[in-house]
Write an enzyme that holds these catalytic residues in place. Sequence first.
Site, PDB file in Angstrom:
ATOM      1  N   TYR A  51     -43.904   8.784  -6.655  1.00  0.00           N
ATOM      2  CA  TYR A  51     -44.267   7.931  -7.789  1.00  0.00           C
ATOM      3  C   TYR A  51     -44.668   6.537  -7.329  1.00  0.00           C
ATOM      4  CZ  TYR A  51     -43.779   5.121 -12.020  1.00  0.00           C
ATOM      5  OH  TYR A  51     -44.009   4.250 -13.058  1.00  0.00           O
ATOM      6  N   GLY A  58     -45.756   5.083 -15.144  1.00  0.00           N
ATOM      7  CA  GLY A  58     -45.262   5.408 -16.470  1.00  0.00           C
ATOM      8  C   GLY A  58     -45.716   6.782 -16.907  1.00  0.00           C
TER       9      GLY A  58
END
Length: 514
Positions: A51, A58
């Site tokens: 990530y 998000g």
Amino acid sequence: MITVGNRKLSVDDFEKLLYQNGKVELDNTAREKVVVNFDFLQSYAQNKVIYGINTGFGPMAQYKISEDDQRQLQYNLIRSHSAGSGQPFSEELSRATMLARLNSLMQGVSGVHVETAELIRDLLNKKISACIFERGGVGASGDLVQLAHLALNLIGEGEVLVDGKLRPANEVYSENGLKPLDIHLREGLGLMNGTSAMTGVGMVNIIQAKRLLSCATILSAITNELMKSFDDHFSEELNHVKLHNGQTKIAAGIRTVLSDSKLIRKRPEHLYHRRIVEAVFTDKVQEYYSLRCVPQILGPVYDTLVEVQRVLEDEVNSANDNPVIDHEREMVYHGGNFHGDYVSLAMDKLKIVITKLTMLSERQLNYLLNDKLNQKLPPFINLGTLGLNFGLQGMQFMATSTTAENQTLSFPMYLHSISNNNDNQDIVSMGCNAALMTKRVIDNSFDVLTIQLFAVVQAIDFLKCHTRLSSFTTKVYDEFRALVGPVLEDKPRYNDIQTIRKYLVNLGATFPLN
């Protein structure tokens, strides 16, 4: 020097940086850990989905980012989230935020290049403060907007604060021989995903709240002294049977202030060791609660400050971003260490007890100004002509209004969550909002206590009791009168109030309730 890395920072370290001209250095062992952590992530991230390195952010984390766009992704994150509004942080709030973020990065689990830490260190030592705006963060994926503005300054964009003025960052960097940060891998997310803004503001709050509590203890003691209170309600003998540390500390603080006062009375001399023949006593047997119950009211404030300080010190010494890069276990962990609930709840607790402290001060002020209650002083401690002059009447309005504002501000932000970010952030902390509201409550409280200080000094002049005061009270009186004279004629007092407010803040710093 304040050494960052390989040791826990304390509130005292923040106080040294902000108010004692402290300088920052990086611990060599911790610095090397940051280097190793970055090198591990750079190697480990190849051909893996991690990530914020090769994904969007998000709810857009499902989108893969090509290797060619990964550096641009970080710049896009910083620039797009530099969307704050409202007033910029003061330099003390900005510098506290920067130190908090630096310490988090120096834990060596954020995957950032060591140049990031070195640049924050250099900015702090050169007193170049990031321009961070008050409004923007919801305190769940960290203080994203506030910390984006810090990151924006680190890449040499936007404005920075120098000597209280906003100036273009690129100009200031050039003048000081500084090189803006280059994005290496995840410096954008590594700077933004964390609780450092709310924690930095919280550190300033706890420093000022401790000073405020010292001031409230001093003023409560002097108010009791001028009203010739009995000494048993702050005695060690009475307070030790209530097993709360804060109550004990406050009572001891009052005894310190009044140790050699000739006005404070001993109950046996007046009520125990003589025959009582009156049917109605002219003296009050017990004082009003705002005088008699000070240890029981300010004691919980003391204990709450201790708890809040522990939470803030735990938070500032934590890795509070996402993901966490663990080079020792050769793993990257995704989670929610950026969530600000610990700080948000601590700030709400702090503002509630500070509001109660303010309410106590306002009641003591009202007692001093109301001749029907104290039966010792003229209305509003008016040293001029009654009816023609107004004494402290105008000042009381400000104190009462400000106390009411604190009561409204004390509704907890911790319970006020609004889902956002396409419901990715579906429950948030509002931690930075909580910290900033708490700062406002603390600032307000100093205004109220300032008016109480005016009142006690004015009362000393009316009572002409200078020779019977404690040496501590005499010192406060003399220092006050060196700055501001008696309130006799009616004239604007707002400049005098600001002068005494500054004095009061410094007074609190010299009387720690350890």
